[in-house]
Scaffold this motif. Structure first.
Motif, mmCIF file in Angstrom:
data_model
loop_
_atom_site.group_PDB
_atom_site.id
_atom_site.type_symbol
_atom_site.label_atom_id
_atom_site.label_comp_id
_atom_site.label_asym_id
_atom_site.label_seq_id
_atom_site.Cartn_x
_atom_site.Cartn_y
_atom_site.Cartn_z
ATOM 1 N N THR A 13 -16.262 9.800 10.662
ATOM 2 C CA THR A 13 -15.819 9.199 11.920
ATOM 3 C C THR A 13 -15.213 7.808 11.703
ATOM 4 O O THR A 13 -14.669 7.224 12.645
ATOM 5 C CB THR A 13 -17.002 9.065 12.898
ATOM 6 O OG1 THR A 13 -17.984 8.165 12.352
ATOM 7 C CG2 THR A 13 -17.657 10.420 13.129
ATOM 8 N N GLU A 18 -20.903 13.320 6.923
ATOM 9 C CA GLU A 18 -20.417 13.659 8.258
ATOM 10 C C GLU A 18 -20.287 12.416 9.124
ATOM 11 O O GLU A 18 -19.350 12.282 9.912
ATOM 12 C CB GLU A 18 -21.363 14.675 8.908
ATOM 13 C CG GLU A 18 -21.346 16.039 8.219
ATOM 14 C CD GLU A 18 -22.424 16.960 8.755
ATOM 15 O OE1 GLU A 18 -23.179 16.507 9.652
ATOM 16 O OE2 GLU A 18 -22.518 18.105 8.294
ATOM 17 N N GLN A 19 -21.222 11.479 8.994
ATOM 18 C CA GLN A 19 -21.133 10.235 9.767
ATOM 19 C C GLN A 19 -19.941 9.402 9.310
ATOM 20 O O GLN A 19 -19.257 8.788 10.130
ATOM 21 C CB GLN A 19 -22.421 9.437 9.615
ATOM 22 C CG GLN A 19 -23.660 10.137 10.143
ATOM 23 C CD GLN A 19 -24.903 9.297 9.970
ATOM 24 O OE1 GLN A 19 -24.930 8.116 10.292
ATOM 25 N NE2 GLN A 19 -25.964 9.910 9.449
ATOM 26 N N ARG A 36 -17.466 8.395 1.203
ATOM 27 C CA ARG A 36 -17.525 9.818 1.561
ATOM 28 C C ARG A 36 -17.543 10.710 0.329
ATOM 29 O O ARG A 36 -18.156 11.776 0.331
ATOM 30 C CB ARG A 36 -16.327 10.193 2.443
ATOM 31 C CG ARG A 36 -16.479 9.844 3.899
ATOM 32 C CD ARG A 36 -15.463 10.576 4.746
ATOM 33 N NE ARG A 36 -14.108 10.200 4.424
ATOM 34 C CZ ARG A 36 -13.425 9.233 5.043
ATOM 35 N NH1 ARG A 36 -14.005 8.533 6.002
ATOM 36 N NH2 ARG A 36 -12.187 8.955 4.699
ATOM 37 N N LEU A 47 -24.863 12.141 5.540
ATOM 38 C CA LEU A 47 -24.182 10.851 5.621
ATOM 39 C C LEU A 47 -22.669 11.026 5.590
ATOM 40 O O LEU A 47 -21.937 10.295 6.254
ATOM 41 C CB LEU A 47 -24.635 9.957 4.467
ATOM 42 C CG LEU A 47 -24.011 8.555 4.387
ATOM 43 C CD1 LEU A 47 -24.251 7.770 5.676
ATOM 44 C CD2 LEU A 47 -24.567 7.795 3.192
#
Length: 249
Positions: free
Chosen positions: A182, A178-179, A169, A176
Motif C-alpha cells: 500500500t 501485503e502492508q 517488500r 508484512l
C-alpha cells in the motif's frame, strides 16, 4: 577474511538515518544490533557526493528539530561542531513571483557535508558495509540473512528492515509484504552544478512552486564549511522525476 556470522540478537538491514537511529536506541537499551548496508558507507539519502575537489549534498538538504529530545540531541551535536545552522535567504518562486520566506525553525546541516551526520551516528556501531541482503528466511527459531553472493550473513532473533518500501517488500514475509504494497516511494532527480562565478547571490535556497520540472534550488556552497561557494543542487519535482526515473536518457 570472511566476517564471522552473528547468532541471536537483532539484525538491521539498511544503515541510512532510520537504521542508524534505530541501532543507537537499541544500544542505549543494552542491546548489540548488527547493521547491514549495501553501500560502501552508511548514510543512505543523507550523503555527500564527491566530484574531484567538489562536494554536493545531493540528497537530504537540511533538517529541522522540533521534538524536545531531538532538539537536545541536535544541540549536543552543534556543541561538538558536527552540526551548524544554515542561515541565509530562503525564498519561494511561483505565480506570484518571488516571495521571501521566514523560517519558524532553524535549518541545520552537518559539517563539512551531510554525510558527517550518519558518520557520527555510526560511530561505535557494528556496521557491515558492501553487503546487499537479498533474502530473509525463517530457519528454526531464527531469521537468516543471505547476501547477493549467497553467503549466510547471520541468524538473528529479530530483524529490522530499515529500507524504502519497495526494497523492503522484496525481503518481507507475506503478512508484512501485503502492508507494504500500500506504500509508494517517490523518486527525486538531482542536478549538481558548479558555477565558477558563484551564480546568483540574492538567495541561498528556494522552493519552486507551480513548475512542472523544478522543485528546489540550493546554493550548496553557502552552507557552513563548504569549500566551493559556487556549488548548486537542484531537485526536480516528484511528477517529473517519476516519469523519467526509469528512462535511459
Amino acid at each position: 577474511m570472511e566476517r564471522e556470522r552473528a547468532s541471536g540478537g537483532i539484525g538491521i538491514v539498511g544503515a541510512g538515518i532510520a537504521g542508524l537511529a534505530c541501532a543507537r536506541l537499541l544500544v542505549e537499551a543494552g542491546l548489540a544490533p548488527t547493521l547491514h548496508e549495501k553501500a560502501r558507507r552508511p548514510g543512505g539519502r543523507c550523503s555527500t557526493r564527491r566530484e574531484g575537489e567538489l562536494r554536493f549534498d545531493h540528497g537530504a538538504q537540511y533538517f529541522t528539530a522540533r521534538d524536545p529530545e531531538f532538539v537536545a540531541y541536535a544541540a549536543s551535536l552543534r556543541d561538538r561542531g558536527i552540526l551548524a545552522p544554515w542561515p541565509g535567504r530562503l525564498v519561494a518562486f511561483g505565480r506570484q513571483g518571488r516571495v521571501e520566506l521566514r523560517d519558524e525553525h532553524r535549518r541545520l546541516v552537518a559539517r563539512p557535508g551531510m554525510s558527517a551526520l550518519p558518520r557520527e551516528l555510526a560511530r561505535g556501531l557494528d556496521v557491515v558495509s558492501d553487503c546487499r541482503i537479498v533474502a530473509l528466511e525463517r530457519v528454526g527459531g531464527a531469521w537468516l540473512l543471505r547476501d547477493d553472493e549467497g553467503r549466510d550473513r547471520g541468524r538473528f532473533d529479530q530483524v529490522v528492515l530499515a529500507l524504502p518500501a519497495d526494497q523492503a517488500r522484496e525481503l518481507a514475509p507475506p503478512g508484512l509484504r501485503e502492508q507494504l504494497e500500500t506504500l509508494t516511494m517517490a523518486p527525486t532527480l538531482a542536478l549538481m552544478l558548479h558555477l565558477p562565478d558563484g551564480g546568483p547571490q540574492d538567495f541561498e535556497a528556494a522552493f519552486v512552486n507551480d513548475d512542472p520540472v523544478l522543485g528546489w534550488i540550493a546554493r550548496d556552497g553557502s552552507k557552513p564549511d563548504r569549500p566551493a561557494p559556487g556549488t548548486w543542487v537542484l531537485h526536480a519535482t516528484t511528477a517529473f522525476s517519476t516519469a523519467r526515473f526509469a528512462a535511459d536518457e
